[in-house]
Design an enzyme around this catalytic site. Structure first.
Site, short mmCIF file in Angstrom:
data_model
loop_
_atom_site.label_atom_id
_atom_site.label_comp_id
_atom_site.label_asym_id
_atom_site.label_seq_id
_atom_site.Cartn_x
_atom_site.Cartn_y
_atom_site.Cartn_z
N ASP A 11 7.66 -8.71 2.36
CA ASP A 11 6.59 -7.91 1.83
C ASP A 11 5.51 -7.83 2.90
OD1 ASP A 11 4.80 -6.71 -0.24
OD2 ASP A 11 3.74 -8.60 -0.02
N ASP A 13 1.60 -6.35 2.45
CA ASP A 13 0.21 -6.58 2.04
C ASP A 13 0.12 -7.85 1.20
OD1 ASP A 13 -2.36 -5.71 2.36
OD2 ASP A 13 -2.36 -4.36 0.66
N THR A 103 7.59 -2.63 1.37
CA THR A 103 6.21 -2.58 0.93
C THR A 103 5.99 -1.54 -0.16
OG1 THR A 103 3.92 -2.16 1.65
CG2 THR A 103 5.68 -0.98 2.83
N SER A 104 5.01 -1.79 -1.00
CA SER A 104 4.60 -0.82 -2.01
C SER A 104 3.62 0.20 -1.45
CB SER A 104 3.97 -1.55 -3.21
OG SER A 104 4.92 -2.39 -3.83
N LYS A 135 8.38 -2.11 -7.05
CA LYS A 135 8.46 -3.48 -7.54
C LYS A 135 7.78 -3.56 -8.91
CE LYS A 135 7.94 -5.03 -2.75
NZ LYS A 135 7.07 -5.74 -1.78
N ASP A 160 4.22 -12.48 -2.01
CA ASP A 160 2.99 -13.16 -2.42
C ASP A 160 2.60 -12.85 -3.84
OD1 ASP A 160 0.21 -11.08 -2.07
OD2 ASP A 160 2.24 -10.40 -1.65
#
Length: 212
Positions: A11, A13, A103-104, A135, A160
């Site tokens: 991931d 951020d 990543t989102s 996600k 995270d």
């Protein structure tokens, strides 16, 4: 201890890059425009695609425009973006282990934040635009594993946030959580929890985790 793996899926951020001040300021400005409680919006926004979280608050016919507005507020800022502890050193010393980012964020956001933080990006990157669902759906991690030609069950996902942990578990990967944005109590879905990436050393066989 060593967690064996054939590839690592990161991931970004909250795991490699900290952009929390920027994200919170943009979200509060955006929420005021739409009459939404910013604290409620932010309470479960981390680790999820913008449009998915916006859809929790607005009618379907407003989601695309509202999500684009929030993305625009975030994209014009770079204040407060930093690399998280251990991130840059870890990526510079992967010891031959293949790795990818999942990543989102969208691609412009990813490019801005990694460049400001000094975090190098790998060849394989899966962003919000690349998957049908964000996600906690596992699509992003499954796509990254396919791109690396590695079985998802042979991957370590480093996350995270609870949504990302759920995505990694659903993909069949081993999930390693860092406590860089959330209390350990909400990260118990991960197989292992560590403080940050300074605790991780890549080896050809997998990731060595320091004690503590």
């Amino acid at each position: 201890m060593i967690l064996p793996c054939a590839a690592v899926l990161f991931d970004v951020d909250g795991t490699l890059v900290d952009s929390t001040p920027l994200v919170e300021r943009a979200a509060r400005e955006w929420a005021a425009e739409y009459g939404i409680d910013p604290d409620e919006f932010l309470s479960d926004a981390h680790g999820r695609r913008t449009a998915d979280r916006v859809a929790d608050f607005l009618p379907p016919d407003q989601v695309l425009d509202a999500a684009a507005r929030l993305d625009a507020l975030e994209s014009v800022r770079s204040d407060g973006i930093t690399a998280l502890p251990g991130a840059v050193d870890l990526l510079a010393n992967m010891n031959g282990l293949p790795y990818a980012f999942v990543t989102s964020m969208d691609r412009p956001q990813l490019k801005l934040r990694t460049e400001v933080a000094g975090v190098p990006t790998p060849q394989v990157v899966v962003t919000a635009e690349d998957v049908p669902a964000g996600k906690p759906d596992p699509s992003g991690y499954l796509k990254a594993a396919r791109s690396l030609d590695v079985d998802p069950s042979a991957c370590i996902v480093i996350e995270d946030a609870p949504a990302g942990i759920a995505a990694g578990r659903a993909a069949g990967a081993t999930v390693l959580a860092v406590t860089t944005s959330h209390d350990p109590a909400v990260l118990t879905g991960a197989h292992r929890i560590i403080q940050d990436l300074t605790r991780v050393t890549p080896t050809p066989a997998g990731l060595r985790l320091a004690d503590g």
